[in-house]
Design a protein around this motif. Structure first.
Motif, PDB file in Angstrom:
ATOM      1  N   VAL A 144      20.120  77.727 -36.463  1.00  0.00           N
ATOM      2  CA  VAL A 144      19.249  77.828 -37.641  1.00  0.00           C
ATOM      3  C   VAL A 144      19.694  78.977 -38.541  1.00  0.00           C
ATOM      4  O   VAL A 144      19.708  78.848 -39.770  1.00  0.00           O
ATOM      5  N   ALA A 145      20.077  80.096 -37.946  1.00  0.00           N
ATOM      6  CA  ALA A 145      20.534  81.246 -38.735  1.00  0.00           C
ATOM      7  C   ALA A 145      21.747  80.862 -39.585  1.00  0.00           C
ATOM      8  O   ALA A 145      21.831  81.212 -40.776  1.00  0.00           O
ATOM      9  N   GLN A 146      22.685  80.122 -38.993  1.00  0.00           N
ATOM     10  CA  GLN A 146      23.870  79.687 -39.726  1.00  0.00           C
ATOM     11  C   GLN A 146      23.520  78.619 -40.765  1.00  0.00           C
ATOM     12  O   GLN A 146      24.010  78.656 -41.898  1.00  0.00           O
ATOM     13  N   ARG A 147      22.666  77.688 -40.369  1.00  0.00           N
ATOM     14  CA  ARG A 147      22.321  76.560 -41.256  1.00  0.00           C
ATOM     15  C   ARG A 147      21.527  77.019 -42.473  1.00  0.00           C
ATOM     16  O   ARG A 147      21.690  76.471 -43.564  1.00  0.00           O
ATOM     17  N   PHE A 148      20.657  78.014 -42.286  1.00  0.00           N
ATOM     18  CA  PHE A 148      19.808  78.487 -43.387  1.00  0.00           C
ATOM     19  C   PHE A 148      20.457  79.624 -44.179  1.00  0.00           C
ATOM     20  O   PHE A 148      19.879  80.113 -45.143  1.00  0.00           O
ATOM     21  N   GLU A 149      21.631  80.033 -43.770  1.00  0.00           N
ATOM     22  CA  GLU A 149      22.246  81.226 -44.350  1.00  0.00           C
ATOM     23  C   GLU A 149      22.428  81.114 -45.865  1.00  0.00           C
ATOM     24  O   GLU A 149      22.264  82.084 -46.595  1.00  0.00           O
ATOM     25  N   GLY A 166      20.555  79.601 -47.894  1.00  0.00           N
ATOM     26  CA  GLY A 166      19.291  79.364 -48.594  1.00  0.00           C
ATOM     27  C   GLY A 166      18.928  77.896 -48.726  1.00  0.00           C
ATOM     28  O   GLY A 166      18.038  77.541 -49.504  1.00  0.00           O
ATOM     29  N   VAL A 167      19.622  77.050 -47.978  1.00  0.00           N
ATOM     30  CA  VAL A 167      19.347  75.608 -48.011  1.00  0.00           C
ATOM     31  C   VAL A 167      18.992  75.137 -46.607  1.00  0.00           C
ATOM     32  O   VAL A 167      19.771  75.330 -45.669  1.00  0.00           O
ATOM     33  N   GLY A 168      17.824  74.552 -46.458  1.00  0.00           N
ATOM     34  CA  GLY A 168      17.408  74.048 -45.150  1.00  0.00           C
ATOM     35  C   GLY A 168      17.492  72.536 -45.120  1.00  0.00           C
ATOM     36  O   GLY A 168      18.421  71.942 -45.650  1.00  0.00           O
ATOM     37  N   TRP A 169      16.501  71.909 -44.472  1.00  0.00           N
ATOM     38  CA  TRP A 169      16.424  70.446 -44.475  1.00  0.00           C
ATOM     39  C   TRP A 169      14.993  70.050 -44.791  1.00  0.00           C
ATOM     40  O   TRP A 169      14.033  70.747 -44.459  1.00  0.00           O
ATOM     41  N   SER A 170      14.870  68.924 -45.450  1.00  0.00           N
ATOM     42  CA  SER A 170      13.554  68.524 -45.951  1.00  0.00           C
ATOM     43  C   SER A 170      13.136  67.185 -45.351  1.00  0.00           C
ATOM     44  O   SER A 170      13.765  66.159 -45.595  1.00  0.00           O
ATOM     45  N   TYR A 171      12.088  67.236 -44.532  1.00  0.00           N
ATOM     46  CA  TYR A 171      11.475  66.045 -43.948  1.00  0.00           C
ATOM     47  C   TYR A 171       9.982  66.105 -44.232  1.00  0.00           C
ATOM     48  O   TYR A 171       9.335  67.133 -43.980  1.00  0.00           O
ATOM     49  N   ARG A 172       9.436  65.025 -44.727  1.00  0.00           N
ATOM     50  CA  ARG A 172       8.009  64.965 -45.051  1.00  0.00           C
ATOM     51  C   ARG A 172       7.289  64.117 -44.013  1.00  0.00           C
ATOM     52  O   ARG A 172       7.703  62.996 -43.717  1.00  0.00           O
ATOM     53  N   SER A 173       6.210  64.679 -43.465  1.00  0.00           N
ATOM     54  CA  SER A 173       5.424  63.937 -42.480  1.00  0.00           C
ATOM     55  C   SER A 173       4.538  62.929 -43.202  1.00  0.00           C
ATOM     56  O   SER A 173       3.716  63.286 -44.043  1.00  0.00           O
ATOM     57  N   GLU A 174       4.736  61.654 -42.854  1.00  0.00           N
ATOM     58  CA  GLU A 174       3.987  60.583 -43.522  1.00  0.00           C
ATOM     59  C   GLU A 174       2.779  60.141 -42.707  1.00  0.00           C
ATOM     60  O   GLU A 174       1.786  59.676 -43.245  1.00  0.00           O
ATOM     61  N   ASP A 175       2.869  60.271 -41.400  1.00  0.00           N
ATOM     62  CA  ASP A 175       1.784  59.834 -40.515  1.00  0.00           C
ATOM     63  C   ASP A 175       1.895  60.616 -39.221  1.00  0.00           C
ATOM     64  O   ASP A 175       3.000  60.821 -38.718  1.00  0.00           O
ATOM     65  N   ARG A 176       0.781  61.068 -38.685  1.00  0.00           N
ATOM     66  CA  ARG A 176       0.833  61.918 -37.485  1.00  0.00           C
ATOM     67  C   ARG A 176      -0.390  61.675 -36.602  1.00  0.00           C
ATOM     68  O   ARG A 176      -1.501  61.500 -37.081  1.00  0.00           O
ATOM     69  N   TYR A 177      -0.157  61.700 -35.288  1.00  0.00           N
ATOM     70  CA  TYR A 177      -1.225  61.579 -34.297  1.00  0.00           C
ATOM     71  C   TYR A 177      -1.137  62.764 -33.331  1.00  0.00           C
ATOM     72  O   TYR A 177      -0.032  63.140 -32.921  1.00  0.00           O
ATOM     73  N   VAL A 178      -2.286  63.314 -32.979  1.00  0.00           N
ATOM     74  CA  VAL A 178      -2.353  64.467 -32.081  1.00  0.00           C
ATOM     75  C   VAL A 178      -3.335  64.156 -30.950  1.00  0.00           C
ATOM     76  O   VAL A 178      -4.395  63.568 -31.179  1.00  0.00           O
ATOM     77  N   ALA A 179      -2.977  64.532 -29.725  1.00  0.00           N
ATOM     78  CA  ALA A 179      -3.861  64.348 -28.567  1.00  0.00           C
ATOM     79  C   ALA A 179      -3.827  65.617 -27.722  1.00  0.00           C
ATOM     80  O   ALA A 179      -2.900  66.428 -27.832  1.00  0.00           O
ATOM     81  N   ALA A 235      12.293  75.362 -47.010  1.00  0.00           N
ATOM     82  CA  ALA A 235      12.516  76.603 -47.758  1.00  0.00           C
ATOM     83  C   ALA A 235      13.607  77.463 -47.140  1.00  0.00           C
ATOM     84  O   ALA A 235      13.890  78.552 -47.643  1.00  0.00           O
ATOM     85  N   ALA A 236      14.212  76.991 -46.048  1.00  0.00           N
ATOM     86  CA  ALA A 236      15.230  77.755 -45.316  1.00  0.00           C
ATOM     87  C   ALA A 236      14.709  79.130 -44.910  1.00  0.00           C
ATOM     88  O   ALA A 236      15.440  80.116 -44.929  1.00  0.00           O
ATOM     89  N   ASP A 237      13.427  79.175 -44.530  1.00  0.00           N
ATOM     90  CA  ASP A 237      12.793  80.425 -44.098  1.00  0.00           C
ATOM     91  C   ASP A 237      12.953  80.525 -42.573  1.00  0.00           C
ATOM     92  O   ASP A 237      12.122  80.022 -41.810  1.00  0.00           O
ATOM     93  N   LYS A 238      14.021  81.164 -42.148  1.00  0.00           N
ATOM     94  CA  LYS A 238      14.389  81.187 -40.732  1.00  0.00           C
ATOM     95  C   LYS A 238      13.292  81.760 -39.850  1.00  0.00           C
ATOM     96  O   LYS A 238      12.901  81.134 -38.853  1.00  0.00           O
TER      97      LYS A 238
END
Length: 200
Positions: free
Chosen positions: A106-111, A113-126, A72-75
């Protein structure tokens, strides 16, 4: 009237100071409720931590929101997930971003209103002993760039988890490694040859 001869007299025995047995039971219930509240307050005062499953759910929510904020480019929302000494590791060899430097990028990259989109498909936490430090790894998918692995470390700060370290790396199928390795090596060599000669 006097009771009739031969018929037993009903005697009501009341607790001193109470008008009825119902009143006595009501007082007892109130005492039990007060004791329960006191016990619960004492447990909370001791600062008993949530169990690992609850912490794991919190971390999943944090990381999901971290990626959603980037899309969402929400800095502010994105950067707020980092610890004060947080570091972001990008996919290039020079991309080690301490938070102050990463904040500017990030301030420059999101300026726009366009960010980057990565979707987490699998995650492990310890978790480490004491549940004040956690680490994770996740498979990330970009519709444009393909598959990545995100790994990182989180630290508990008060009642919140914060990202102390996040590293993003490109995933390469083993059967495709040789040609991609050659391409990457030639790219690094070309960069080195075009760099100014530090000795001149």
């Amino acid at each position: 009237d006097c009771p009739r001869e031969g018929k037993p007299t009903k005697v009501r025995t009341l607790q001193p100071g109470y008008d009825s047995m119902e009143t006595l039971m009501m007082i007892q219930h109130r005492m039990l409720a007060t004791a329960a509240v006191t016990l619960l307050t004492g447990l909370l005062t001791l600062g008993i931590h949530a169990d690992p499953e609850t912490d794991e759910e919190s971390i999943h929510r944090l990381l999901d929101d971290f990626h959603a904020a980037a899309a969402a480019a929400d800095k502010q929302r994105y950067l707020d997930h980092f610890a004060d000494n947080g570091v972001f590791m990008g996919t290039d060899d020079w991309e080690r971003w301490p938070l102050d430097d990463f904040r500017q990028y990030v301030a420059q990259r999101f300026e726009g209103g366009v960010g980057w989109s990565y979707r987490s498909e699998d995650r492990y936490v310890a978790f480490a002993d004491g549940n004040t430090t956690a680490w994770f790894d996740e498979i990330m998918v970009s519709e444009r760039w393909g598959r990545f692995r995100g790994t990182g470390v989180l630290v508990r700060q008060g009642d919140e988890w914060k990202i102390a370290h996040y590293s993003l790396t490109i995933l390469i199928p083993n059967e495709s490694f040789a040609p991609i390795s050659e391409l990457a090596t030639s790219g690094f060599e070309a960069r080195a040859s075009s760099a100014p000669d530090s000795g001149s």
